[in-house]
Design a protein around this motif. Structure first.
Motif, PDB file in Angstrom:
ATOM      1  N   ARG A  36       0.850  -1.189   0.000  1.00 60.57           N
ATOM      2  CA  ARG A  36       0.000   0.000   0.000  1.00 60.57           C
ATOM      3  C   ARG A  36       0.881   1.232   0.000  1.00 60.57           C
ATOM      4  NH1 ARG A  36      -3.983  -1.972   4.459  1.00 60.57           N
ATOM      5  NH2 ARG A  36      -5.669  -2.802   3.193  1.00 60.57           N
ATOM      6  N   THR A  38       2.210   4.643   1.268  1.00 64.66           N
ATOM      7  CA  THR A  38       2.294   5.078   2.662  1.00 64.66           C
ATOM      8  C   THR A  38       1.974   6.563   2.766  1.00 64.66           C
ATOM      9  OG1 THR A  38       4.673   5.424   2.403  1.00 64.66           O
ATOM     10  CG2 THR A  38       3.968   3.321   3.334  1.00 64.66           C
ATOM     11  N   PRO A  39       1.360   6.970   3.877  1.00 64.20           N
ATOM     12  CA  PRO A  39       1.085   8.387   4.083  1.00 64.20           C
ATOM     13  C   PRO A  39       2.399   9.175   4.156  1.00 64.20           C
ATOM     14  CG  PRO A  39      -0.136   7.025   5.639  1.00 64.20           C
ATOM     15  CD  PRO A  39       0.857   6.130   4.963  1.00 64.20           C
ATOM     16  N   ALA A  40       2.290  10.489   3.951  1.00 65.76           N
ATOM     17  CA  ALA A  40       3.472  11.346   3.976  1.00 65.76           C
ATOM     18  C   ALA A  40       4.238  11.160   5.279  1.00 65.76           C
ATOM     19  CB  ALA A  40       3.038  12.797   3.815  1.00 65.76           C
ATOM     20  N   GLY A  41       5.559  11.046   5.160  1.00 63.33           N
ATOM     21  CA  GLY A  41       6.397  10.992   6.354  1.00 63.33           C
ATOM     22  C   GLY A  41       6.378   9.669   7.101  1.00 63.33           C
ATOM     23  N   LYS A  43       7.198   6.157   8.430  1.00 61.44           N
ATOM     24  CA  LYS A  43       8.480   5.456   8.506  1.00 61.44           C
ATOM     25  C   LYS A  43       8.290   3.937   8.441  1.00 61.44           C
ATOM     26  CE  LYS A  43      11.501   8.796   8.913  1.00 61.44           C
ATOM     27  NZ  LYS A  43      10.753   9.628   7.918  1.00 61.44           N
ATOM     28  N   ALA A  44       7.046   3.506   8.299  1.00 60.29           N
ATOM     29  CA  ALA A  44       6.770   2.067   8.222  1.00 60.29           C
ATOM     30  C   ALA A  44       5.825   1.774   7.068  1.00 60.29           C
ATOM     31  CB  ALA A  44       6.171   1.576   9.537  1.00 60.29           C
ATOM     32  N   GLY A  45       5.955   0.580   6.523  1.00 62.18           N
ATOM     33  CA  GLY A  45       5.062   0.151   5.459  1.00 62.18           C
ATOM     34  C   GLY A  45       5.043  -1.370   5.415  1.00 62.18           C
ATOM     35  N   ALA A  46       4.208  -1.915   4.558  1.00 61.25           N
ATOM     36  CA  ALA A  46       4.107  -3.367   4.496  1.00 61.25           C
ATOM     37  C   ALA A  46       3.852  -3.819   3.067  1.00 61.25           C
ATOM     38  CB  ALA A  46       2.978  -3.862   5.399  1.00 61.25           C
ATOM     39  N   PHE A 111       8.349  -3.106   6.548  1.00 61.55           N
ATOM     40  CA  PHE A 111       9.465  -2.195   6.281  1.00 61.55           C
ATOM     41  C   PHE A 111       9.549  -1.186   7.411  1.00 61.55           C
ATOM     42  CE2 PHE A 111       7.557  -3.253   2.074  1.00 61.55           C
ATOM     43  CZ  PHE A 111       8.529  -4.162   1.689  1.00 61.55           C
ATOM     44  N   GLY A 113      11.761   2.010   9.075  1.00 58.77           N
ATOM     45  CA  GLY A 113      12.739   3.008   8.688  1.00 58.77           C
ATOM     46  C   GLY A 113      12.729   3.174   7.178  1.00 58.77           C
ATOM     47  N   ILE A 145      -3.437   3.872  -0.990  1.00 59.16           N
ATOM     48  CA  ILE A 145      -3.441   3.708   0.473  1.00 59.16           C
ATOM     49  C   ILE A 145      -4.539   2.739   0.898  1.00 59.16           C
ATOM     50  CG2 ILE A 145      -3.998   4.886   2.653  1.00 59.16           C
ATOM     51  CD1 ILE A 145      -2.290   7.172   1.859  1.00 59.16           C
ATOM     52  N   GLY A 146      -5.697   2.851   0.276  1.00 58.34           N
ATOM     53  CA  GLY A 146      -6.805   1.975   0.641  1.00 58.34           C
ATOM     54  C   GLY A 146      -6.863   0.698  -0.184  1.00 58.34           C
TER      55      GLY A 146
ATOM     56  N   PRO B  70       1.755  -0.070   9.810  1.00 60.47           N
ATOM     57  CA  PRO B  70       1.723  -0.318   8.379  1.00 60.47           C
ATOM     58  C   PRO B  70       0.333  -0.571   7.814  1.00 60.47           C
ATOM     59  CG  PRO B  70       2.333  -2.315   9.514  1.00 60.47           C
ATOM     60  CD  PRO B  70       2.134  -1.259  10.581  1.00 60.47           C
ATOM     61  N   ASN B  78      -8.075   6.060   6.162  1.00 58.72           N
ATOM     62  CA  ASN B  78      -8.604   6.036   4.804  1.00 58.72           C
ATOM     63  C   ASN B  78     -10.118   5.804   4.834  1.00 58.72           C
ATOM     64  OD1 ASN B  78      -7.998   5.984   1.879  1.00 58.72           O
ATOM     65  ND2 ASN B  78      -8.842   3.924   2.039  1.00 58.72           N
ATOM     66  N   ALA B 113       2.220  15.967   9.070  1.00 56.29           N
ATOM     67  CA  ALA B 113       2.660  15.444   7.772  1.00 56.29           C
ATOM     68  C   ALA B 113       1.859  14.194   7.404  1.00 56.29           C
ATOM     69  CB  ALA B 113       4.156  15.116   7.829  1.00 56.29           C
ATOM     70  N   SER B 117      -2.083  13.082   4.039  1.00 63.66           N
ATOM     71  CA  SER B 117      -2.484  12.067   3.057  1.00 63.66           C
ATOM     72  C   SER B 117      -3.954  11.679   3.173  1.00 63.66           C
ATOM     73  CB  SER B 117      -1.623  10.813   3.224  1.00 63.66           C
ATOM     74  OG  SER B 117      -0.265  11.140   3.014  1.00 63.66           O
ATOM     75  N   TYR B 151      12.970   0.814  16.198  1.00 66.35           N
ATOM     76  CA  TYR B 151      11.801   0.325  15.474  1.00 66.35           C
ATOM     77  C   TYR B 151      10.859  -0.495  16.345  1.00 66.35           C
ATOM     78  CZ  TYR B 151      14.767   1.935  11.721  1.00 66.35           C
ATOM     79  OH  TYR B 151      15.553   2.710  10.922  1.00 66.35           O
TER      80      TYR B 151
END
Ligand code: CU
Lengths: 172, 194
Positions: A36, A38-41, A43-46, A111, A113, A145-146, B70, B78, B113, B117, B151
């Motif tokens: 997906r 990631t929103p602005a700024g 530091k994590a995602g998947a 993810f 950082g 994002i969604g 995440p 959303n 920030a 989004s 983390y």
């Protein structure tokens, strides 16, 4: 005419990763690796992917690596009485003739950082390592994002398995 | 009024509020245990103090999460974004609020920030670890740090708490609800209250 063909080729090249997004790796078939945006700024995602084992022997997903983040781990998220709990999943067995699905609200490639936000439409490489089949590089496609990981990006397409806790494991 | 009568009427109130039996009533803490949600003191994305006073007059919809999340948190935000569109003019009566339960990482700037989004009508609140802990306690929201180092992760409840225009508890929803379900549930809560 030449310009037209070039444009057509460029369009095809862009469309390619999203269309036939399946990858064979030994006995394993890795289907539709996606993330997906990631929103602005953030530091994590998947990222998520479906792993089918068409062989007669089980294999084990032992880890993941990617250049886009400082740290990458396979995580399991679960809903425990209304509390979202996330933790490293440890090695994940892919049973012989079985499927393991990494998907929202369940198993995911985490993810931590992130060096830059994941933007819709981008692709980036992730390496998954299996005990038997060894390492394989996947191209992860970034959806909205969604997004739900359905192939045409339609929100409701995979509504049938929305909101259930675990990464699915079943035979086929 | 003796203690027993207080306890019984207290239980009736809890049942009436639809909160259920999940809270252990202890007769000394009972008056506290009755309410879900209440006055708070946090910090907005501009660094200014925000209290419940800023939210009165609308149905405020509280989701507690963190930006190093995440899946559950961006999904809920959303869904808020889509829900505001679906509500149409009724959205004027709705104020979604995203409260960080990870104040160590979620500074007002980080919250600002992150929320860019999503729908600009969603407000973000953070604060000192103490202010956040106190708010979570008032809203009966559970969270806990897990893991170590830079983390670390946060376990957190995904309940969405709805407060009415007088800032009294109005109902509960879940962050994992699809947008249609959440919108219908909120409309139901708002109808019940008006
Ligand atoms: Cu994770």
């Amino acid at each position: 005419m030449r310009k037209f063909i070039l444009a057509l080729l460029a369009t095809l090249a862009l469309a390619l990763p999203a269309a036939a997004h399946e990858q064979k790796h030994g006995d394993l078939l890795l289907h539709h690796a996606w993330a997906r945006a990631t929103p602005a700024g953030a530091k994590a995602g998947a990222a998520y992917v479906r792993i089918e084992n068409h062989g007669d022997n089980a294999d084990t997903l032992t880890g993941a690596a990617a250049g886009i983040a400082a740290m990458v781990e396979i995580h399991r998220m679960s809903d425990e009485n209304g509390t979202m709990v996330m933790a490293p999943a440890g090695p994940i067995e892919i049973p012989a003739h079985g499927t393991v699905e990494l998907k929202p609200h369940g198993l995911h490639i985490m993810f931590m950082g992130l060096k830059q936000p994941l933007k819709e439409g981008d692709t980036f490489p992730v390496t998954l390592t299996f005990a038997k089949a060894g390492p394989v590089e996947l191209q992860v496609v970034v959806e909205a994002i969604g997004g739900t990981g359905s192939h045409d990006g339609d929100q409701d397409d995979e509504g049938h398995d929305e909101g259930n806790g675990e990464g699915e494991e079943h035979s086929h | 009024m003796n203690r027993r009568v207080l306890l019984v009427s207290g239980l009736a109130l809890v049942a009436a509020a639809g909160i259920g039996a999940s809270y252990i009533l202890n007769d000394r803490k009972m008056t506290e245990t009755l309410a879900v949600g209440g006055p708070f003191r946090l910090t907005g994305t501009d660094g200014q103090e925000v209290t419940e006073a800023a939210l009165k007059g609308k149905y405020s919809v509280f989701f507690f999460g963190f930006t190093f999340c995440p899946d559950a948190c961006p999904t809920a935000l959303n869904t808020f974004t889509l829900m505001l569109q679906k509500l149409g003019p009724a959205a004027d009566m709705v104020q979604p609020v995203f409260v960080s339960i990870d104040p160590e990482r979620d500074t007002p700037e980080a919250m600002k920030a992150y929320l860019e989004s999503f729908d600009p009508r969603i407000i973000g609140l953070t604060g000192s670890p103490e202010a956040v802990a106190e708010t979570a306690r008032i809203f009966r929201v559970y969270y806990k740090k897990s893991g170590e180092g830079e983390y670390y992760l946060m376990d957190h409840s995904t309940a969405i708490i709805v407060m009415d225009p007088d800032f009294h508890y109005a109902g509960v929803m879940n962050g994992a609800m699809p947008v249609d379900e959440m919108t219908a549930r909120l409309q139901e809560i708002m109808q019940k209250g008006s």
